[in-house]
Scaffold this motif. Sequence first.
Motif, PDB file in Angstrom:
ATOM      1  N   HIS A   1       0.844  -1.198   0.000  1.00  0.00           N
ATOM      2  CA  HIS A   1       0.000   0.000   0.000  1.00  0.00           C
ATOM      3  C   HIS A   1       0.880   1.249   0.000  1.00  0.00           C
ATOM      4  N   GLU A   2       1.814   1.307   0.917  1.00  0.00           N
ATOM      5  CA  GLU A   2       2.677   2.495   1.002  1.00  0.00           C
ATOM      6  C   GLU A   2       3.491   2.653  -0.279  1.00  0.00           C
TER       7      GLU A   2
ATOM      8  N   HIS B   1       1.704   4.445  -2.984  1.00  0.00           N
ATOM      9  CA  HIS B   1       1.820   5.904  -2.871  1.00  0.00           C
ATOM     10  C   HIS B   1       3.114   6.396  -3.519  1.00  0.00           C
TER      11      HIS B   1
ATOM     12  N   GLU C   1      -5.065   6.788  -2.163  1.00  0.00           N
ATOM     13  CA  GLU C   1      -5.380   5.670  -1.265  1.00  0.00           C
ATOM     14  C   GLU C   1      -5.844   4.448  -2.056  1.00  0.00           C
TER      15      GLU C   1
ATOM     16  N   HIS D   1      -9.701   8.317   2.765  1.00  0.00           N
ATOM     17  CA  HIS D   1      -9.603   6.857   2.859  1.00  0.00           C
ATOM     18  C   HIS D   1     -10.973   6.217   2.598  1.00  0.00           C
TER      19      HIS D   1
ATOM     20  N   ILE E   1       1.758  10.322   3.857  1.00  0.00           N
ATOM     21  CA  ILE E   1       0.536   9.655   3.430  1.00  0.00           C
ATOM     22  C   ILE E   1       0.506   8.312   4.131  1.00  0.00           C
ATOM     23  N   GLY E   2      -0.413   8.148   5.043  1.00  0.00           N
ATOM     24  CA  GLY E   2      -0.414   6.956   5.887  1.00  0.00           C
ATOM     25  C   GLY E   2      -1.378   5.897   5.425  1.00  0.00           C
ATOM     26  N   ILE E   3      -1.313   4.753   6.087  1.00  0.00           N
ATOM     27  CA  ILE E   3      -2.215   3.655   5.750  1.00  0.00           C
ATOM     28  C   ILE E   3      -3.601   3.939   6.320  1.00  0.00           C
TER      29      ILE E   3
HETATM   30 ZN    ZN Z   1      -2.435   5.411   2.205  1.00  0.00          ZN
END
Ligand code: ZN
Length: 627
Positions: A217-218, A221, A244, A315, A608-610
Motif C-alpha cells: 500500500h505504502e 503511494h 489511497e 480513505h 501519506i499513511g495507511i
Molecule cells: Zn495510504
Amino acid sequence: MGIIAMAAKPRAPTAADAEKKARALRKARSELYAARQHLGLATQEDLDLRIPFDVYFQDPCVTASRPEYNFDEEFTVPWEPGLADGPTSARFAVVDYDGGTEVLNSPARWDRDLGKFVDSQGKVLDRANLGSPQFRQMNVWATLQNALDFFENGFGLGRRIEWGFEGNRLIVVPHAGYGENAYYDRDSKSLQFYYFDPDADTTRRVHTCLSADIINHEFGHAVLDGIRPHYHESVFVETAAFHEFLGDLSAILIAFRNNAFRAQVARATGGDLDRENPLSGLAEEFGKNVGDQPYLRSALNELKYAAVRNDQRHHYRSQVLTGAMFDIIRRLTAYYVTERKDSVQEAFWNTIRRMQCMAVQPLDLLPPVDVTFEDYALAVLRAEQIVNPADPDGYRGMMIDVFVDRGILSKERGDVLKKPATVFQRLDVDVFHDPLSIAASRANAYRFLDDNRRKLFIPFAADVVVTDLSLAQKLTIAGRRQPRQVLLQYIWREDVLLEGERFGRFAGETTSMLCGGTLALDVDGNRLAWARKPGAMPLIEGPRADEEAAAGIARRAAFLDALAARIGAGRVGDGVPGGAAGLLEKAIAPVTSRTVDGTVRFELSPHIGIRSDEDEEMGERPWSISS
Ligand SMILES: [Zn+2]
C-alpha cells in the motif's frame, strides 16, 4: 602409458582456479542480466537472475491463525549487480534507525557467495531465523523489490519509473518508531514503518514492516507520486482518495499475484470471491489490533459514488473505486469458471494476469493533475481497447457496467462508450513531429507543444512545462510486444484570486490552478490517449476551442468550490511543523499551505499513511485554522 593418459589426469583445482571460476560466473551473470528482457521468468530463475526469499506474503497474523497461509516457496525477486548490505539496491536503501529506542540496528549483510542476506553472525535470514531486526529489514526490502517489478515489467508500465523526489533510492525505515501507522513521506524520501503493542506487555508486538499489504500500500503511494508528482498539489479530496485507492489496489493485486497465496484462496473460497476472503480484506493484522475488525478496509463493499462525492474523508472515499476494481476481479473469475470451464486455480491465474495489464497499464494514460475516479475508469477502458480492440469476451462492456453501477461513470457516458467507434486516430496537429523525435528530449517535446498550441488547446499566454517524458514497451497479456508508447505530460499554472468569505483567512490571496494534459502516442503516430485538464485563460481560436474554454471555466469553478470546502471543513493547515522525519500524521493537517513567489500553494500532507485519525474522529476533532 603415453601422453594421452597423462593429459587426462586431472590437476587438483587450486584456490586461484576457484576464484577464476567464480569471477567467470559473476561475469556471465552480469551479461545474462543485461539480456534479461529476452528471457522468460522460468529461465531467469534457472540462471539465478531471480533469487528466492522467504517473506511473509500477507502478514504474520494471517500466518498464525491459518498456518496454511505460510511463506511462499516460489517467491523470488530480480537479482541486480549492485546488491549490498542494508539491504541496499538500485532503488531502495534500508536504514534501520529505530526512532523508538534511538538505536541504529546493524544491517542485513549481503553474502555474495551464498547469494543471500545474512544476520550479524553470518546466519542466513530465512524462515528459520525470523526474530531479528535483520529479518525484518530483508522482508520489507524483498517485498518492495518484487512490488517495483510488478509496476515496471512489461505487463505493467513497461518502463522504469522515477520517484517523486530528487534521488533514486527510496529510503526504507523498517522500525521508524512506536505508533499505529506506516507512511510514505516525500519530504524525507522514505517509507516509514511503525510498530506497536496491542497488549500491555510486548509479547505480541505488531511490526507493520512485516505486513505485505501495508508495504505494498505504502509503495503504491511512492509509485503514484513518482509517475504523477503533481497529484500532491491538489485541493480535490478525490485526488487524495485516488492515492489511497492505488495503495489498496497495489496490495490486493500483488497479493493475488503470489502463487501460494492464490492457491490457498482457491481452496478457502472454492472460487467464490463474493464472500469475505483474505484477498479482499486489507491489512488483517493491523485491522484486528487497531480497529477491532478483521481488516482495515475491505474491497468487498457496496459503496456508490453518490454516497461519497461530498465526503472529505479520502480513505473512506477511496473504497468506491477499490470496490469497483474488485467487482471486476470477481466478474473475471466467475466468467473464467462458468464460461471457459477453468479450474478455480486457472481462473484466478487468468484473472490476475489480466488485471495487472488492465489496472496498471492505464496509469500511464492519466492526466498530470487533479485525477478523478472517472479519469481512471476512462483510462482503464481505453487501455483495454488499445490492446484488445475486437474484445470477443466482452471485457469492456463488463467493466463499463461496473463503473456505471458504482456511479463512477454516468449511464449516458456508459452508453456512448459501448457504441462501436474508431479505435485508432492520428493525432490532429498543425505541425507534425515524429513521435520518436518528441521522445528524444523535453526540449523537443516542448517545441512540439508550442508549435501546436492551437490544436492542443494550450493558451498562448501559458508557460507550459514538460513535466515527464518517457518511452514505454508494454506487453499484451499473451506476452507480445505492443507498439512502443511515447508518454508526454505537460502542465501550466493559472493564477486564481480567492474572493469571498468562504476562503476564510485566504480571502484576497492568489493561488495557482494546475492545468495540462497527458498525451500518449504510439511510435507510428497514433493517438492512444489525451487526458486534459483545461484552464480558463483564453485559447487561440480554432475548432472546438469554445468547448474546451467552457470546460476550463467549469473546472476553475470546481477548483474554487473544492478549495472552499476544504477550508470550510477546517482541513487546511499552515504547513509542516518541524519537518522532521517520523512526525505522526496527527501533527499535520490533510492539506497544507505555503507561499511560493507571492501565491499560495495548497498541497496534500507529505505524510501519506495507511490510515488516518480523521476516518474515525472526523467531526470531533477537525483541523483548526489558526488565525
Ligand atoms: Zn495510504
